[in-house]
Motif scaffolding. Sequence first.
Motif, short mmCIF file in Angstrom:
data_model
loop_
_atom_site.label_atom_id
_atom_site.label_comp_id
_atom_site.label_asym_id
_atom_site.label_seq_id
_atom_site.Cartn_x
_atom_site.Cartn_y
_atom_site.Cartn_z
N GLY A 156 -62.17 -52.40 -45.28
CA GLY A 156 -61.21 -52.51 -44.19
C GLY A 156 -61.87 -52.61 -42.82
O GLY A 156 -61.47 -53.42 -41.98
N ASP A 157 -62.88 -51.78 -42.59
CA ASP A 157 -63.54 -51.74 -41.29
C ASP A 157 -64.29 -53.03 -41.00
O ASP A 157 -64.08 -53.69 -39.98
N ILE A 158 -65.20 -53.40 -41.90
CA ILE A 158 -65.98 -54.63 -41.68
C ILE A 158 -65.09 -55.86 -41.76
O ILE A 158 -65.36 -56.89 -41.13
N GLY A 159 -63.99 -55.75 -42.50
CA GLY A 159 -63.09 -56.89 -42.67
C GLY A 159 -62.24 -57.20 -41.46
O GLY A 159 -61.70 -58.31 -41.34
N THR A 160 -62.08 -56.23 -40.55
CA THR A 160 -61.29 -56.47 -39.34
C THR A 160 -62.18 -56.77 -38.13
O THR A 160 -61.66 -56.98 -37.03
N SER A 161 -63.49 -56.82 -38.33
CA SER A 161 -64.40 -57.15 -37.23
C SER A 161 -64.18 -58.53 -36.61
O SER A 161 -64.42 -58.71 -35.42
N ALA A 210 -70.36 -51.37 -42.53
CA ALA A 210 -71.34 -51.64 -43.59
C ALA A 210 -71.71 -50.36 -44.33
O ALA A 210 -71.94 -50.37 -45.54
N GLU A 211 -71.75 -49.24 -43.61
CA GLU A 211 -72.09 -47.96 -44.23
C GLU A 211 -71.07 -47.56 -45.30
O GLU A 211 -71.40 -46.82 -46.23
N ALA A 212 -69.84 -48.07 -45.16
CA ALA A 212 -68.78 -47.73 -46.13
C ALA A 212 -69.11 -48.27 -47.52
O ALA A 212 -68.69 -47.68 -48.52
N LEU A 213 -69.83 -49.37 -47.61
CA LEU A 213 -70.21 -49.90 -48.92
C LEU A 213 -71.01 -48.86 -49.69
O LEU A 213 -70.83 -48.70 -50.90
N TYR A 214 -71.87 -48.16 -48.96
CA TYR A 214 -72.72 -47.14 -49.58
C TYR A 214 -71.97 -45.82 -49.75
O TYR A 214 -72.03 -45.18 -50.80
N ALA A 215 -71.22 -45.43 -48.72
CA ALA A 215 -70.55 -44.13 -48.74
C ALA A 215 -69.47 -44.06 -49.82
O ALA A 215 -69.25 -43.00 -50.41
N ASP A 216 -68.77 -45.17 -50.08
CA ASP A 216 -67.66 -45.16 -51.05
C ASP A 216 -68.09 -45.55 -52.46
O ASP A 216 -67.25 -45.78 -53.33
N MET A 217 -69.39 -45.61 -52.67
CA MET A 217 -69.91 -46.03 -53.97
C MET A 217 -69.44 -45.09 -55.09
O MET A 217 -69.17 -45.52 -56.22
N GLY A 218 -69.32 -43.79 -54.78
CA GLY A 218 -68.91 -42.83 -55.80
C GLY A 218 -67.48 -43.01 -56.24
O GLY A 218 -67.11 -42.64 -57.36
N HIS A 219 -66.63 -43.59 -55.36
CA HIS A 219 -65.23 -43.76 -55.72
C HIS A 219 -65.02 -44.96 -56.65
O HIS A 219 -64.15 -44.94 -57.52
N PHE A 220 -65.80 -46.01 -56.44
CA PHE A 220 -65.52 -47.26 -57.15
C PHE A 220 -66.66 -47.74 -58.03
O PHE A 220 -66.45 -48.58 -58.90
#
Length: 648
Positions: A45-50, A253-263
């Motif tokens: 969502g974050d990087i997608g609205t840049s 970009a950090e969300a790709l790494y931070a949310d790795m555990g969820h998905f």
Amino acid sequence: MLYLRGLALTNKRENMSNTQTSNSAGFKSSRFHIITLAALGIVFGDIGTSPLYALKECFSAEHGIPFTPDSVLGIISMLFWAITIVVSLKYVLFVMRADNNGEGGVLALMALSLRTAKNGSGRAKLLMMLGVFGACMFYGDVVITPAISVLSAVEGLEIATPGLSRYVVPLALVILIALFLIQKHGTTVVGKLFGPVMFVWFLSLGLLGIYNVIKAPEILAAINPYYAFVFMQQHALQAFIVLGSVVLVLTGAEALYADMGHFGIRPIRFAWLFTVMPCLMLNYFGQGANLLTNPSAVQNPFYLMVPDALLLPMVILATAATVIASQAVISGAFSLTSQAILLGFVPRMRILHTSEDERGQIYVPVINWMLLILVVAVVLAFKKSDNLAAAYGVAVTTTMLITTVLAAVVMRTVWKWNPFLVALVISAFFIVDFAFFAANLLKIVDGGWFPLLLGGFAFFLLMTWYSGRMLLRERSKDEGIPLEPFVEGLLAHPPHRVEGTAVFMTGNVGTVPVALLHNLKHNRILHKRVFFLKISIWDVPFVDDDKRLTLKELGSDVYILRTAFGFKETPDVHIVMALASNQFGLEFDVMDTSFFLARDTVIPSKIPGMQLWREKLFAWMYQNAAKPSDFFHIPVNRVVELGTKVEI
């Protein structure tokens, strides 16, 4: 006949096996695509609205860049290679390999890097402080993301209907306040729409990009890094300044790494490589193509690339996408706070679970209301997304730089990579990250001070809490009575023993809990069964049930019970009692069990430790933290609290 019957049975089994295998493969494939779709809604969502604001900020009049076709090609080339190097190579290819039992994020990376560092050493303290500061800078990101995203989306009204410009800030505030107000109800129902909405958003970005690229296909030449190199060579100072705006394409970009555990790593990589990255690239190239054919579009490259008939629907879709992006970072703040509490960096807070099915969906009231106040203040202070862009980059680049440093430690000490290879890879990433970081330092006066101030203040509070807890632990250890000799002497001449079970919560099984001493002093009794329960938080996200409990009997139904939870789990005594019953045959009747806790009152003193004013701050934080009984989900009517004073 027997042979034919056996052959038929064999074929039948083979067909059944093939059918089951096919069904299983189909189920796995279907589940993979469902998870990938969900990741679109949460992770990107974050990087997608840049695209709403990134290119517009790059061509800000304050940068002094001459508006020429070569400048457009140069900046689009910089955007393309920034995304390729930082997101696709650094995060997707390298950093996402550094998972802590499947979990990612700066705290997980910190935990990995600390595994080979000696406890209490200078190296361990430095790595810990880097990880904590990186996490604190995320809070600055959480405040700025909702404000800049929603403002930039609603600003499309100025393009569609210029007379509505005065309603941009009030409408943005209404949307943001409503978003924070619904947090306590959870996002289970609305969350199911996140993935499909973001898929439509990315598809729209890609189609808009193609629509505009067809008008000026020469923009595709910007894929060649030569244009970025020439632009930076010819406009050295302006190019360095504009790097601070180019980094806006990397927010999230950090969300790709931070949310790795969820998905999981595969769905995130798949979504990025086959949906998000292509659509983002097409849109940025489409904005560049529109600037080549229509230079006046520089005032808002995103909305002025949209056909007039689709402008208002695009404003609505963009607003929905920014709300989803905001929701993702708010949920991330709740999750990060929960992890920080369990790791001992944040005081215990009231945490509510908003979903019966998803244990990761939580709500932290204190954090929610603090974020709401800060976000509203930011919108009222900055008023425009352009003004917020300066503040945004500092938080992002600081976290990116810290991630690179910690990744280098993991590559060398945990993965045992060749030092030359580590130096080669990390040097390339560090140079890029530091260039972005240095460029954003120029924006400190224009608003970059805000995330630094917010992150620095959060870092100070977290380290004060952590240091205070360490002091309390040292005082307890130094002044405590050894547990096992005490119990041995107590059982040799026991006081009157009463029916029931007593559970004494303790942070150190080596010393006698103060609550036990008070109970013996005032009540002069000992229960038939006594447990000294220590709940530990390990530096892994989850702990298997077969490794969760250890039990040691001290004699006469007196036990030391240790239990461990991961930093993404919720400590719960009901889970402990159920496992103890299953694994050790120790039946627990909640209505026949009393939980004894010491309610410490911290007294700041001149004893060597922290500065007196920091000790007073820690004492205030300690007294206002959530009760252990609430945090560990102990039944309220079964708790006995005994007060004590501790000097630090």
